[in-house]
Design a protein around this motif. Structure first.
Motif, PDB file in Angstrom:
ATOM      1  N   SER A 170     -62.044 -27.252   2.610  1.00  0.00           N
ATOM      2  CA  SER A 170     -62.809 -26.243   3.350  1.00  0.00           C
ATOM      3  C   SER A 170     -63.360 -25.210   2.387  1.00  0.00           C
ATOM      4  O   SER A 170     -62.601 -24.479   1.757  1.00  0.00           O
ATOM      5  CB  SER A 170     -61.878 -25.580   4.374  1.00  0.00           C
ATOM      6  N   LYS A 171     -64.687 -25.136   2.275  1.00  0.00           N
ATOM      7  CA  LYS A 171     -65.280 -24.166   1.341  1.00  0.00           C
ATOM      8  C   LYS A 171     -65.287 -22.768   1.955  1.00  0.00           C
ATOM      9  O   LYS A 171     -65.044 -21.792   1.264  1.00  0.00           O
ATOM     10  CB  LYS A 171     -66.729 -24.564   1.014  1.00  0.00           C
ATOM     11  N   SER A 172     -65.600 -22.661   3.249  1.00  0.00           N
ATOM     12  CA  SER A 172     -65.765 -21.330   3.832  1.00  0.00           C
ATOM     13  C   SER A 172     -64.813 -21.039   4.986  1.00  0.00           C
ATOM     14  O   SER A 172     -64.972 -20.038   5.685  1.00  0.00           O
ATOM     15  CB  SER A 172     -67.218 -21.121   4.279  1.00  0.00           C
ATOM     16  N   THR A 197     -63.262 -25.421   8.598  1.00  0.00           N
ATOM     17  CA  THR A 197     -62.405 -26.602   8.789  1.00  0.00           C
ATOM     18  C   THR A 197     -60.938 -26.214   8.701  1.00  0.00           C
ATOM     19  O   THR A 197     -60.091 -26.802   9.388  1.00  0.00           O
ATOM     20  CB  THR A 197     -62.745 -27.669   7.731  1.00  0.00           C
ATOM     21  N   ILE A 236     -69.219 -30.582   5.936  1.00  0.00           N
ATOM     22  CA  ILE A 236     -70.287 -31.399   5.333  1.00  0.00           C
ATOM     23  C   ILE A 236     -71.107 -30.493   4.422  1.00  0.00           C
ATOM     24  O   ILE A 236     -71.457 -29.365   4.796  1.00  0.00           O
ATOM     25  CB  ILE A 236     -71.177 -32.005   6.444  1.00  0.00           C
ATOM     26  N   TYR A 237     -71.387 -30.966   3.228  1.00  0.00           N
ATOM     27  CA  TYR A 237     -72.136 -30.184   2.249  1.00  0.00           C
ATOM     28  C   TYR A 237     -73.242 -31.062   1.683  1.00  0.00           C
ATOM     29  O   TYR A 237     -72.946 -32.144   1.140  1.00  0.00           O
ATOM     30  CB  TYR A 237     -71.196 -29.695   1.138  1.00  0.00           C
ATOM     31  N   PHE A 242     -75.293 -32.869   3.275  1.00  0.00           N
ATOM     32  CA  PHE A 242     -75.272 -34.127   4.042  1.00  0.00           C
ATOM     33  C   PHE A 242     -74.243 -35.143   3.559  1.00  0.00           C
ATOM     34  O   PHE A 242     -74.386 -36.338   3.758  1.00  0.00           O
ATOM     35  CB  PHE A 242     -76.683 -34.756   4.120  1.00  0.00           C
ATOM     36  N   THR A 299     -66.104 -30.263  10.502  1.00  0.00           N
ATOM     37  CA  THR A 299     -67.022 -29.256  11.034  1.00  0.00           C
ATOM     38  C   THR A 299     -68.319 -29.355  10.233  1.00  0.00           C
ATOM     39  O   THR A 299     -68.298 -29.768   9.070  1.00  0.00           O
ATOM     40  CB  THR A 299     -66.475 -27.812  10.901  1.00  0.00           C
ATOM     41  N   ILE A 336     -75.152 -28.853  11.211  1.00  0.00           N
ATOM     42  CA  ILE A 336     -76.197 -29.683  11.827  1.00  0.00           C
ATOM     43  C   ILE A 336     -75.691 -31.109  12.083  1.00  0.00           C
ATOM     44  O   ILE A 336     -75.840 -31.645  13.176  1.00  0.00           O
ATOM     45  CB  ILE A 336     -77.441 -29.755  10.911  1.00  0.00           C
ATOM     46  N   VAL A 337     -75.108 -31.682  11.056  1.00  0.00           N
ATOM     47  CA  VAL A 337     -74.624 -33.063  11.132  1.00  0.00           C
ATOM     48  C   VAL A 337     -73.588 -33.175  12.253  1.00  0.00           C
ATOM     49  O   VAL A 337     -72.810 -32.255  12.495  1.00  0.00           O
ATOM     50  CB  VAL A 337     -74.015 -33.446   9.756  1.00  0.00           C
ATOM     51  N   HIS A 353     -69.913 -22.567  11.501  1.00  0.00           N
ATOM     52  CA  HIS A 353     -70.898 -21.546  11.134  1.00  0.00           C
ATOM     53  C   HIS A 353     -71.412 -21.736   9.693  1.00  0.00           C
ATOM     54  O   HIS A 353     -70.633 -22.004   8.786  1.00  0.00           O
ATOM     55  CB  HIS A 353     -70.243 -20.166  11.275  1.00  0.00           C
TER      56      HIS A 353
HETATM   57  C1  LIG Z   1     -73.092 -25.578   0.214  1.00  0.00           C
HETATM   58  C2  LIG Z   1     -73.159 -25.963   1.674  1.00  0.00           C
HETATM   59  C3  LIG Z   1     -73.954 -27.039   2.068  1.00  0.00           C
HETATM   60  C4  LIG Z   1     -74.011 -27.392   3.429  1.00  0.00           C
HETATM   61  N1  LIG Z   1     -74.767 -28.475   3.803  1.00  0.00           N
HETATM   62  C5  LIG Z   1     -74.762 -28.871   5.114  1.00  0.00           C
HETATM   63  C6  LIG Z   1     -75.461 -30.035   5.521  1.00  0.00           C
HETATM   64  O1  LIG Z   1     -76.094 -30.731   4.720  1.00  0.00           O
HETATM   65  N2  LIG Z   1     -75.423 -30.376   6.829  1.00  0.00           N
HETATM   66  C7  LIG Z   1     -74.728 -29.660   7.763  1.00  0.00           C
HETATM   67  O2  LIG Z   1     -74.697 -30.036   8.927  1.00  0.00           O
HETATM   68  N3  LIG Z   1     -74.041 -28.547   7.399  1.00  0.00           N
HETATM   69  C8  LIG Z   1     -74.047 -28.149   6.102  1.00  0.00           C
HETATM   70  N4  LIG Z   1     -73.338 -27.041   5.715  1.00  0.00           N
HETATM   71  C9  LIG Z   1     -72.593 -26.306   6.728  1.00  0.00           C
HETATM   72  C10 LIG Z   1     -71.127 -26.684   6.732  1.00  0.00           C
HETATM   73  O3  LIG Z   1     -70.936 -28.070   6.946  1.00  0.00           O
HETATM   74  C11 LIG Z   1     -70.389 -25.923   7.818  1.00  0.00           C
HETATM   75  O4  LIG Z   1     -70.545 -24.536   7.605  1.00  0.00           O
HETATM   76  C12 LIG Z   1     -68.932 -26.306   7.828  1.00  0.00           C
HETATM   77  O5  LIG Z   1     -68.316 -25.769   8.973  1.00  0.00           O
HETATM   78  C13 LIG Z   1     -68.278 -25.836   6.575  1.00  0.00           C
HETATM   79  O6  LIG Z   1     -66.909 -26.069   6.648  1.00  0.00           O
HETATM   80  P1  LIG Z   1     -65.895 -25.205   5.762  1.00  0.00           P
HETATM   81  O7  LIG Z   1     -66.047 -23.761   6.197  1.00  0.00           O
HETATM   82  O8  LIG Z   1     -64.589 -25.771   6.128  1.00  0.00           O
HETATM   83  O9  LIG Z   1     -66.275 -25.408   4.348  1.00  0.00           O
HETATM   84  C14 LIG Z   1     -73.283 -26.656   4.393  1.00  0.00           C
HETATM   85  C15 LIG Z   1     -72.491 -25.575   3.965  1.00  0.00           C
HETATM   86  C16 LIG Z   1     -72.422 -25.222   2.635  1.00  0.00           C
HETATM   87  C17 LIG Z   1     -71.550 -24.057   2.232  1.00  0.00           C
END
Ligand SMILES: Cc1cc2nc3c(=O)[nH]c(=O)nc-3n(C[C@H](O)[C@H](O)[C@H](O)COP(=O)(O)O)c2cc1C
Length: 138
Positions: free
Chosen positions: A9-11, A14, A49-50, A52, A78, A81-82, A110
């Motif tokens: 989870s980056k942010s 998840t 997803i990061y 895609f 989480t 868009i995807v 988010h």
């Molecule tokens: C660097 C980055 C790239 C992302 N690329 C996508 C993407 O290609 N498609 C999508 O649906 N969401 C994308 N997101 C949104 C993340 O999938 C979404 O915020 C997710 O909940 C992040 O989970 P986390 O907070 O556990 O990292 C991206 C988020 C980040 C930070």
């Protein structure tokens, strides 16, 4: 039954789902940086997803999992868009020889101006319900 919950989870989105699932099944959610020990019946594995895809670090983590020690992996995710990370994660997990549950959990997460407030309380409740039903079905 031995259950573990791991997340990438980056942010933090998840991680929230991971904590809800872990609470339901009576364990602590941990990041993928905490190694798996012993034999596991169910590994709940979560990711965002990061660009895609799932992150290369998670792919690397999966490539080091030992299929002899993990009976089944359940994917949760989480994304903004995807619709799910299931297929991406499943491919890596199966390539590693792991058994992947057909059941998955996904909710919006988010990101910038998208999906504000998600996961929300309902998303967490649904994740708990998912985990409960899955474990009860085994
Ligand atoms: C660097 C980055 C790239 C992302 N690329 C996508 C993407 O290609 N498609 C999508 O649906 N969401 C994308 N997101 C949104 C993340 O999938 C979404 O915020 C997710 O909940 C992040 O989970 P986390 O907070 O556990 O990292 C991206 C988020 C980040 C930070």
């Amino acid at each position: 039954m031995n259950i573990e919950v791991r997340y990438y989870s980056k942010s933090g989105n998840t991680k929230k789902i991971a904590n809800a699932i872990a609470k339901q099944v009576g364990v602590s959610a941990k990041s993928i940086h905490e190694p798996i020990q012993g034999e596991i019946d169910v590994l709940f594995l979560g990711t965002g997803i990061y660009a895609f895809d799932i992150d290369p670090e998670l792919k690397e983590y999966i490539s080091n999992l030992n299929p002899a020690n993990i009976k089944m992996v359940v994917v949760f995710s989480t994304a903004a868009i995807v619709k799910s990370a299931y297929e991406k994660a499943k491919k890596c997990l199966q390539d590693q020889g792991l058994t992947v549950s057909n059941a998955e959990y996904h909710c919006p997460g988010h990101y910038m101006i998208l999906r504000k407030g998600r996961p929300n309380a309902d998303d967490l409740k649904n994740a708990e319900q998912f985990a409960k039903s899955l474990i009860n079905s085994l």
